[in-house]
Design a protein around this motif. Structure first.
Motif, short mmCIF file in Angstrom:
data_model
loop_
_atom_site.label_atom_id
_atom_site.label_comp_id
_atom_site.label_asym_id
_atom_site.label_seq_id
_atom_site.Cartn_x
_atom_site.Cartn_y
_atom_site.Cartn_z
N UNK A 1 0.86 -1.17 0.00
CA UNK A 1 0.00 0.00 0.00
C UNK A 1 0.90 1.23 0.00
N UNK A 2 0.49 2.23 -0.72
CA UNK A 2 1.22 3.50 -0.72
C UNK A 2 1.16 4.10 0.68
N UNK A 3 1.65 5.28 0.84
CA UNK A 3 1.67 5.94 2.14
C UNK A 3 0.38 6.76 2.30
N UNK A 4 -0.67 6.17 2.89
CA UNK A 4 -1.96 6.86 3.00
C UNK A 4 -1.86 8.14 3.83
N UNK A 5 -2.63 9.12 3.45
CA UNK A 5 -2.71 10.38 4.20
C UNK A 5 -3.97 10.37 5.07
N UNK A 6 -3.79 10.72 6.33
CA UNK A 6 -4.91 10.72 7.27
C UNK A 6 -5.18 12.13 7.77
N UNK A 7 -6.44 12.52 7.75
CA UNK A 7 -6.90 13.77 8.35
C UNK A 7 -7.30 13.44 9.78
N UNK A 8 -6.77 14.16 10.76
CA UNK A 8 -7.14 13.94 12.15
C UNK A 8 -8.22 14.93 12.57
N UNK A 9 -9.34 14.39 13.00
CA UNK A 9 -10.43 15.21 13.52
C UNK A 9 -10.44 15.04 15.03
N UNK A 10 -10.52 16.15 15.76
CA UNK A 10 -10.45 16.09 17.22
C UNK A 10 -11.13 17.32 17.81
N UNK A 11 -11.46 17.23 19.08
CA UNK A 11 -12.05 18.34 19.81
C UNK A 11 -10.94 19.34 20.12
N UNK A 12 -10.90 20.42 19.36
CA UNK A 12 -9.82 21.41 19.49
C UNK A 12 -9.74 21.98 20.90
N UNK A 13 -10.87 22.15 21.55
CA UNK A 13 -10.89 22.76 22.88
C UNK A 13 -10.42 21.81 23.99
N UNK A 14 -10.52 20.50 23.76
CA UNK A 14 -10.24 19.55 24.85
C UNK A 14 -9.19 18.50 24.53
N UNK A 15 -8.90 18.24 23.27
CA UNK A 15 -8.02 17.12 22.94
C UNK A 15 -6.84 17.48 22.05
N UNK A 16 -6.39 18.73 22.13
CA UNK A 16 -5.22 19.16 21.36
C UNK A 16 -3.97 18.37 21.78
N UNK A 17 -3.81 18.12 23.06
CA UNK A 17 -2.64 17.38 23.55
C UNK A 17 -2.65 15.96 22.98
N UNK A 18 -3.80 15.29 23.04
CA UNK A 18 -3.88 13.94 22.52
C UNK A 18 -3.62 13.91 21.02
N UNK A 19 -4.07 14.92 20.30
CA UNK A 19 -3.81 14.99 18.86
C UNK A 19 -2.31 15.09 18.60
N UNK A 20 -1.61 15.92 19.37
CA UNK A 20 -0.15 16.06 19.19
C UNK A 20 0.56 14.75 19.52
N UNK A 21 0.14 14.09 20.61
CA UNK A 21 0.75 12.82 20.99
C UNK A 21 0.50 11.74 19.93
#
Length: 137
Positions: A1-21
């Motif tokens: 499989x090629x290198x798939x691109x993923x869009x991350x959807x997250x609660x900007x107000x509460x889960x920014x840290x988890x998105x970065x991790x």
């Protein structure tokens, strides 16, 4: 499989840290075969500009990964991003973060059967599944 691109959807107000991790771990040493790109809006924009920007970015990805936190009921932007993904035939799956689990509220449009624990082997399996669905089929 090629290198798939993923869009991350997250609660900007509460889960920014988890998105970065999540994004950092995915880049570092996970066995997950995808590229995470932070395509979130960096500034506050009027709603119509935000929607146009996110739709354009979402169209360039192979999948949308929703980081499901404990407070998803208040994350209206996540619901809109899921709807945008589905409208563009971008497959969607979720990953529980921030103490969320199978009893947590999911955002509208995300199926429980398509949401997994933060485990790189199961995430990799979900990525492989997404690469055979929607616009990737």
């Amino acid at each position: 499989m090629a290198d798939p691109r993923a869009f991350l959807s997250f609660d900007f107000d509460r889960n920014e840290v988890q998105k970065r991790l999540f994004a950092g771990q995915a880049r570092a040493d996970s066995p997950t075969p995808f590229t995470v790109q932070d395509w979130s809006s960096k500034t506050s924009l009027p709603q119509n500009q935000w929607e146009a920007l996110i739709t354009k970015k979402m169209a360039c990805t192979n999948m949308c990964i929703v980081l499901v936190g404990r407070h998803m009921a208040t994350a209206t932007g996540v619901v809109k991003e899921i709807a945008m993904a589905k409208g563009l035939m971008v497959p969607v799956f979720g990953v529980y973060v921030d103490g969320a689990d199978a009893t947590s509220t999911l955002p509208f449009g995300l199926q429980r059967s398509r949401t997994t624990a933060w485990n790189w082997k199961t995430i990799a399996a979900s990525v492989r599944q997404m690469m055979g669905e929607g616009k990737n089929a």
